[in-house]
Design a protein around this motif. Structure first.
Motif, PDB file in Angstrom:
ATOM      1  N   CYS A  18       7.330  -0.498   8.126  1.00 10.36           N
ATOM      2  CA  CYS A  18       7.182  -0.888   6.344  1.00 10.36           C
ATOM      3  C   CYS A  18       6.522  -0.545   5.121  1.00 10.36           C
ATOM      4  N   TYR A  19       4.689   0.376   5.524  1.00  6.74           N
ATOM      5  CA  TYR A  19       4.455   0.142   4.568  1.00  6.74           C
ATOM      6  C   TYR A  19       4.219   1.151   4.014  1.00  6.74           C
ATOM      7  N   GLY A  20       4.756   2.691   4.883  1.00  7.46           N
ATOM      8  CA  GLY A  20       4.456   4.189   4.761  1.00  7.46           C
ATOM      9  C   GLY A  20       3.645   4.539   5.488  1.00  7.46           C
ATOM     10  N   LEU A  21       2.825   4.198   6.262  1.00 10.48           N
ATOM     11  CA  LEU A  21       1.605   4.697   6.900  1.00 10.48           C
ATOM     12  C   LEU A  21       1.580   5.614   7.939  1.00 10.48           C
ATOM     13  N   ARG A  22       2.988   5.905   8.097  1.00 14.70           N
ATOM     14  CA  ARG A  22       3.478   7.105   9.008  1.00 14.70           C
ATOM     15  C   ARG A  22       2.378   8.600   8.574  1.00 14.70           C
ATOM     16  N   ARG A  23       2.601   8.556   7.536  1.00 18.27           N
ATOM     17  CA  ARG A  23       1.608  10.038   7.340  1.00 18.27           C
ATOM     18  C   ARG A  23       0.828   9.293   6.129  1.00 18.27           C
ATOM     19  N   MET A  24      -0.689  10.309   5.603  1.00 21.97           N
ATOM     20  CA  MET A  24      -0.751   9.673   4.425  1.00 21.97           C
ATOM     21  C   MET A  24      -0.844  10.898   3.609  1.00 21.97           C
ATOM     22  N   ARG A  25      -0.826   9.698   2.100  1.00 31.59           N
ATOM     23  CA  ARG A  25      -0.173   9.903   0.906  1.00 31.59           C
ATOM     24  C   ARG A  25      -0.953  11.359   0.473  1.00 31.59           C
ATOM     25  N   TRP A  26      -2.313  10.949   0.507  1.00 36.12           N
ATOM     26  CA  TRP A  26      -3.640  11.744  -0.111  1.00 36.12           C
ATOM     27  C   TRP A  26      -4.473  12.799   1.229  1.00 36.12           C
ATOM     28  N   ARG A  27      -5.207  14.118   0.350  1.00 36.53           N
ATOM     29  CA  ARG A  27      -6.259  14.229   1.115  1.00 36.53           C
ATOM     30  C   ARG A  27      -7.518  13.896   1.414  1.00 36.53           C
ATOM     31  N   GLY A  28      -7.903  14.115   2.553  1.00 38.49           N
ATOM     32  CA  GLY A  28      -9.746  13.538   2.275  1.00 38.49           C
ATOM     33  C   GLY A  28     -10.074  11.982   2.505  1.00 38.49           C
ATOM     34  N   LEU A  29     -11.148  11.899   2.861  1.00 37.01           N
ATOM     35  CA  LEU A  29     -11.263  10.517   4.347  1.00 37.01           C
ATOM     36  C   LEU A  29     -11.026   9.763   3.139  1.00 37.01           C
ATOM     37  N   ALA A  30     -12.361   9.645   1.811  1.00 40.80           N
ATOM     38  CA  ALA A  30     -11.911   8.787   0.449  1.00 40.80           C
ATOM     39  C   ALA A  30     -10.883   8.340   0.371  1.00 40.80           C
ATOM     40  N   LYS A  31     -10.116   8.656  -0.350  1.00 43.16           N
ATOM     41  CA  LYS A  31      -8.814   8.735  -0.117  1.00 43.16           C
ATOM     42  C   LYS A  31      -7.853   8.508   0.436  1.00 43.16           C
ATOM     43  N   ALA A  32      -7.444   8.872   1.856  1.00 44.56           N
ATOM     44  CA  ALA A  32      -7.236   7.734   2.575  1.00 44.56           C
ATOM     45  C   ALA A  32      -7.614   6.604   3.325  1.00 44.56           C
ATOM     46  N   SER A  33      -9.087   6.414   2.568  1.00 48.33           N
ATOM     47  CA  SER A  33      -8.562   5.171   3.505  1.00 48.33           C
ATOM     48  C   SER A  33      -8.855   4.037   2.194  1.00 48.33           C
ATOM     49  N   ILE A  34      -8.703   4.613   1.099  1.00 48.31           N
ATOM     50  CA  ILE A  34      -8.246   3.372  -0.078  1.00 48.31           C
ATOM     51  C   ILE A  34      -7.130   2.868   0.763  1.00 48.31           C
ATOM     52  N   GLN A  35      -5.655   4.140   0.789  1.00 47.63           N
ATOM     53  CA  GLN A  35      -4.225   4.069   1.653  1.00 47.63           C
ATOM     54  C   GLN A  35      -4.390   2.503   2.277  1.00 47.63           C
ATOM     55  N   VAL A  36      -5.026   3.156   3.180  1.00 46.44           N
ATOM     56  CA  VAL A  36      -4.769   2.049   4.794  1.00 46.44           C
ATOM     57  C   VAL A  36      -5.915   0.873   3.935  1.00 46.44           C
ATOM     58  N   ARG A  37      -6.363   0.652   3.517  1.00 47.11           N
ATOM     59  CA  ARG A  37      -7.602  -0.608   2.860  1.00 47.11           C
ATOM     60  C   ARG A  37      -6.343  -1.171   2.277  1.00 47.11           C
ATOM     61  N   LEU A  38      -5.972  -0.497   0.894  1.00 46.87           N
ATOM     62  CA  LEU A  38      -4.236  -1.421   0.176  1.00 46.87           C
ATOM     63  C   LEU A  38      -3.620  -1.502   1.601  1.00 46.87           C
ATOM     64  N   THR A  39      -3.065  -1.011   2.637  1.00 47.35           N
ATOM     65  CA  THR A  39      -1.924  -1.131   3.091  1.00 47.35           C
ATOM     66  C   THR A  39      -2.523  -2.798   4.158  1.00 47.35           C
ATOM     67  N   ALA A  40      -3.367  -2.825   4.423  1.00 45.64           N
ATOM     68  CA  ALA A  40      -4.168  -3.743   4.790  1.00 45.64           C
ATOM     69  C   ALA A  40      -4.102  -5.111   3.914  1.00 45.64           C
ATOM     70  N   ILE A  41      -4.535  -4.703   3.227  1.00 44.05           N
ATOM     71  CA  ILE A  41      -4.377  -5.881   1.627  1.00 44.05           C
ATOM     72  C   ILE A  41      -3.365  -6.480   1.622  1.00 44.05           C
ATOM     73  N   ALA A  42      -2.290  -5.567   1.102  1.00 44.97           N
ATOM     74  CA  ALA A  42      -1.160  -5.819   1.479  1.00 44.97           C
ATOM     75  C   ALA A  42      -0.100  -6.597   2.494  1.00 44.97           C
ATOM     76  N   TYR A  43      -0.472  -5.899   4.158  1.00 48.62           N
ATOM     77  CA  TYR A  43      -0.101  -6.521   5.062  1.00 48.62           C
ATOM     78  C   TYR A  43      -0.802  -8.363   4.880  1.00 48.62           C
ATOM     79  N   ASN A  44      -1.772  -8.153   4.544  1.00 47.79           N
ATOM     80  CA  ASN A  44      -2.555  -9.550   4.875  1.00 47.79           C
ATOM     81  C   ASN A  44      -2.418 -10.733   3.768  1.00 47.79           C
ATOM     82  N   LEU A  45      -1.408 -10.236   2.924  1.00 42.17           N
ATOM     83  CA  LEU A  45      -0.998 -10.726   1.552  1.00 42.17           C
ATOM     84  C   LEU A  45       0.343 -11.396   2.836  1.00 42.17           C
ATOM     85  N   LYS A  46       1.496 -10.468   3.073  1.00 43.08           N
ATOM     86  CA  LYS A  46       2.461 -11.126   3.194  1.00 43.08           C
ATOM     87  C   LYS A  46       2.712 -11.844   5.168  1.00 43.08           C
TER      88      LYS A  46
END
Length: 142
Positions: free
Chosen positions: A103-131
């Protein structure tokens, strides 16, 4: 005596590790202090990870996939007895990962690099928790 209420399935903590490091080696760095029971799949079976859990005061609950030198029926019964309580907890955890992927498109990382991937995963966690929180509040109000 009433049964304890299950904790809501909310993401409380996220640890991001590089994809080129195997789970068993990256796992100890992701462990919090006093982790309690640590549920993991068979990728974390190594003694290195178990020792790290014990060193931080935790109890490993790691899936066992094989046992050697026993009668087949006895082996299957022992595997089932050990893995069944672990599967119940891990099923709730894996459901979160499945939702993130589906549901949140985390099958693939949108950006390269650990810092950017970390942001994507954390934003996904926030969105999941809100819902999920909205679902919990709605269910509690009913």
């Amino acid at each position: 005596m009433s049964a304890p209420t299950p904790t809501p399935a909310l993401v409380e903590e996220v640890a991001i590790t590089p994809a080129n490091i195997n789970d068993g080696k990256a796992g100890p760095a992701a462990l919090p202090d006093n982790p309690g029971e640590v549920f993991a799949d068979s990728a974390y079976r190594g003694q290195h990870f178990r020792d790290a859990i014990h060193a931080k005061g935790g109890t490993p609950r790691i899936i066992v996939t094989a046992m050697w030198g026993r009668d087949e029926q006895e082996t299957l019964a022992r595997l089932d007895a050990w893995n069944q309580p672990i599967h119940r907890v891990r099923g709730r955890i894996e459901k979160i990962f499945g939702t993130w992927k589906c549901c949140y498109g985390l099958r693939r990382m949108r950006w390269r690099g650990l810092a950017k991937a970390s942001i994507q995963v954390r934003l996904t966690a926030i969105a999941y928790n809100l819902k999920r929180t909205l679902s919990i509040i709605t269910a509690a109000a009913a």
